[in-house]
Design a protein around this motif. Sequence first.
Motif, PDB file in Angstrom:
ATOM      1  N   CYS A 126      -8.989  -3.387  -0.454  1.00 43.42           N
ATOM      2  CA  CYS A 126      -8.397  -2.288  -1.351  1.00 43.42           C
ATOM      3  C   CYS A 126      -8.569  -2.920  -2.654  1.00 43.42           C
ATOM      4  CB  CYS A 126      -7.089  -1.694  -0.562  1.00 43.42           C
ATOM      5  SG  CYS A 126      -5.921  -3.243  -0.694  1.00 43.42           S
ATOM      6  N   VAL A 127      -8.230  -2.175  -3.698  1.00 39.20           N
ATOM      7  CA  VAL A 127      -8.003  -2.386  -4.985  1.00 39.20           C
ATOM      8  C   VAL A 127      -6.428  -3.120  -4.883  1.00 39.20           C
ATOM      9  CG1 VAL A 127      -7.625  -1.832  -7.566  1.00 39.20           C
ATOM     10  CG2 VAL A 127      -9.676  -1.183  -6.023  1.00 39.20           C
ATOM     11  N   HIS A 134      -0.888   2.658   2.428  1.00 40.86           N
ATOM     12  CA  HIS A 134      -1.511   3.440   1.783  1.00 40.86           C
ATOM     13  C   HIS A 134      -2.525   2.793   0.762  1.00 40.86           C
ATOM     14  CE1 HIS A 134       2.178   5.855   2.966  1.00 40.86           C
ATOM     15  NE2 HIS A 134       1.241   6.895   3.142  1.00 40.86           N
ATOM     16  N   ARG A 135      -3.681   2.930   0.712  1.00 38.47           N
ATOM     17  CA  ARG A 135      -4.581   2.005  -0.170  1.00 38.47           C
ATOM     18  C   ARG A 135      -5.158   2.839  -1.231  1.00 38.47           C
ATOM     19  NH1 ARG A 135      -9.842   2.821   1.025  1.00 38.47           N
ATOM     20  NH2 ARG A 135     -10.475   0.942   0.297  1.00 38.47           N
ATOM     21  N   ILE A 167       1.773   4.391  -4.653  1.00 44.11           N
ATOM     22  CA  ILE A 167       0.340   4.505  -4.534  1.00 44.11           C
ATOM     23  C   ILE A 167      -0.044   6.323  -4.510  1.00 44.11           C
ATOM     24  CG2 ILE A 167      -1.707   4.438  -3.273  1.00 44.11           C
ATOM     25  CD1 ILE A 167      -0.893   1.621  -4.192  1.00 44.11           C
ATOM     26  N   PRO A 168      -0.800   6.656  -5.569  1.00 46.61           N
ATOM     27  CA  PRO A 168      -1.085   8.107  -5.438  1.00 46.61           C
ATOM     28  C   PRO A 168      -2.045   8.444  -4.402  1.00 46.61           C
ATOM     29  CG  PRO A 168      -2.428   6.894  -7.440  1.00 46.61           C
ATOM     30  CD  PRO A 168      -1.249   6.043  -6.712  1.00 46.61           C
ATOM     31  N   VAL A 169      -1.782   9.340  -3.421  1.00 50.35           N
ATOM     32  CA  VAL A 169      -2.414   9.721  -2.432  1.00 50.35           C
ATOM     33  C   VAL A 169      -2.892  11.078  -2.507  1.00 50.35           C
ATOM     34  CG1 VAL A 169      -1.549   8.023  -0.892  1.00 50.35           C
ATOM     35  CG2 VAL A 169      -0.099  10.104  -0.895  1.00 50.35           C
ATOM     36  N   GLU A 170      -3.756  11.445  -1.858  1.00 51.20           N
ATOM     37  CA  GLU A 170      -4.475  12.741  -1.728  1.00 51.20           C
ATOM     38  C   GLU A 170      -4.464  13.043  -0.105  1.00 51.20           C
ATOM     39  OE1 GLU A 170      -7.304  13.967  -5.028  1.00 51.20           O
ATOM     40  OE2 GLU A 170      -7.659  11.786  -4.682  1.00 51.20           O
ATOM     41  N   PRO A 171      -4.696  14.327   0.180  1.00 51.70           N
ATOM     42  CA  PRO A 171      -5.091  14.788   1.697  1.00 51.70           C
ATOM     43  C   PRO A 171      -6.070  13.768   2.336  1.00 51.70           C
ATOM     44  CG  PRO A 171      -4.514  16.659   0.160  1.00 51.70           C
ATOM     45  CD  PRO A 171      -4.715  15.480  -0.555  1.00 51.70           C
ATOM     46  N   HIS A 172      -7.138  13.395   1.688  1.00 52.39           N
ATOM     47  CA  HIS A 172      -8.017  12.868   2.478  1.00 52.39           C
ATOM     48  C   HIS A 172      -7.883  11.252   2.623  1.00 52.39           C
ATOM     49  CE1 HIS A 172      -9.212  12.379  -1.974  1.00 52.39           C
ATOM     50  NE2 HIS A 172      -9.498  11.355  -1.523  1.00 52.39           N
ATOM     51  N   ASP A 173      -6.787  10.746   2.112  1.00 52.50           N
ATOM     52  CA  ASP A 173      -6.278   9.416   1.921  1.00 52.50           C
ATOM     53  C   ASP A 173      -5.722   9.332   3.423  1.00 52.50           C
ATOM     54  OD1 ASP A 173      -7.365   8.613  -0.524  1.00 52.50           O
ATOM     55  OD2 ASP A 173      -5.666   9.443  -1.611  1.00 52.50           O
ATOM     56  N   PRO A 177      -2.283   1.203   9.349  1.00 58.19           N
ATOM     57  CA  PRO A 177      -0.987   0.647   9.935  1.00 58.19           C
ATOM     58  C   PRO A 177      -0.504  -0.750   9.519  1.00 58.19           C
ATOM     59  CG  PRO A 177      -2.735   0.570  11.565  1.00 58.19           C
ATOM     60  CD  PRO A 177      -3.562   1.309  10.642  1.00 58.19           C
ATOM     61  N   TRP A 178      -1.389  -1.503   9.388  1.00 59.75           N
ATOM     62  CA  TRP A 178      -1.112  -2.946   8.887  1.00 59.75           C
ATOM     63  C   TRP A 178      -1.790  -3.472   7.583  1.00 59.75           C
ATOM     64  CZ3 TRP A 178      -3.754  -3.528  14.127  1.00 59.75           C
ATOM     65  CH2 TRP A 178      -2.735  -3.544  15.253  1.00 59.75           C
ATOM     66  N   VAL A 179      -0.847  -4.051   6.787  1.00 63.05           N
ATOM     67  CA  VAL A 179      -1.227  -4.736   5.665  1.00 63.05           C
ATOM     68  C   VAL A 179      -0.854  -6.323   5.729  1.00 63.05           C
ATOM     69  CG1 VAL A 179      -0.526  -4.861   3.038  1.00 63.05           C
ATOM     70  CG2 VAL A 179      -0.641  -2.625   4.412  1.00 63.05           C
ATOM     71  N   LEU A 180      -1.921  -7.159   5.311  1.00 62.82           N
ATOM     72  CA  LEU A 180      -1.532  -8.402   5.601  1.00 62.82           C
ATOM     73  C   LEU A 180      -1.558  -8.847   4.193  1.00 62.82           C
ATOM     74  CD1 LEU A 180      -1.260 -10.610   7.400  1.00 62.82           C
ATOM     75  CD2 LEU A 180      -3.765 -10.779   7.925  1.00 62.82           C
ATOM     76  N   THR A 181      -0.761  -9.827   3.633  1.00 62.04           N
ATOM     77  CA  THR A 181      -0.831 -10.570   2.407  1.00 62.04           C
ATOM     78  C   THR A 181      -0.474 -11.959   2.666  1.00 62.04           C
ATOM     79  OG1 THR A 181       1.521 -10.574   1.773  1.00 62.04           O
ATOM     80  CG2 THR A 181       0.379  -8.553   1.551  1.00 62.04           C
TER      81      THR A 181
END
Length: 195
Positions: A126-127, A134-135, A167-173, A177-181
């Motif tokens: 993801c950026v 939410h990516r 994060i701006p999200v739209e219906p197709h986003d 479940p997991w985010v790893l940093t």
Amino acid sequence: MTRQEEKRRLRRTIRGLEERLSPRYLEESGRAIAARLLAMPEYRAAGTVFCFAGIGREVDTRPILEHALAAGKVLCVPLCTGPGQMELRQIIDPARLSPGAFGILEPPADSPAVRSDEVDFAVLPCVTCDHAGHRLGRGGGYYDRFLARYRGGTVLLCRERLIREEIPVEPHDYPVPWVLTERGLYEDGVPARLG
């Protein structure tokens, strides 16, 4: 401002932040993220893994690719086949990846195709993203289309300094479940334990 304009603005902001990250931070955070991923029980249990091949300032996924192959997993990476379209292709040697569309490392065109329903565990770029998964991608929709049909375990790799909670999200986003940093694993926005 439209959601698309918000996304473009956020991509520019994150690129500016990313350019100011030190090479040492990029290396250390990338190494920590890869080590944490390799410790995830979901990764360890997976027979088939889908993983992006990190380039430039993205998280270096070579340790993940190499570990998956050494562990005897079926490993596949994306192959861009058209605007917004990608296929999952099996690889047996990361050294055979070469720059393709947009400079992204891709497998040879004759690499065997893998269906998304064969994948046990997916590792996505993801950026930026929020801790809830939410990516924001690069804007091509490749991974949104993948997520629309994929139902297996999925993790986003993102450096902690690039995380944004708006994060701006739209219906197709589709959220992941997991985010790893480098700081740890988040499950549905909550810090989670590895192992």
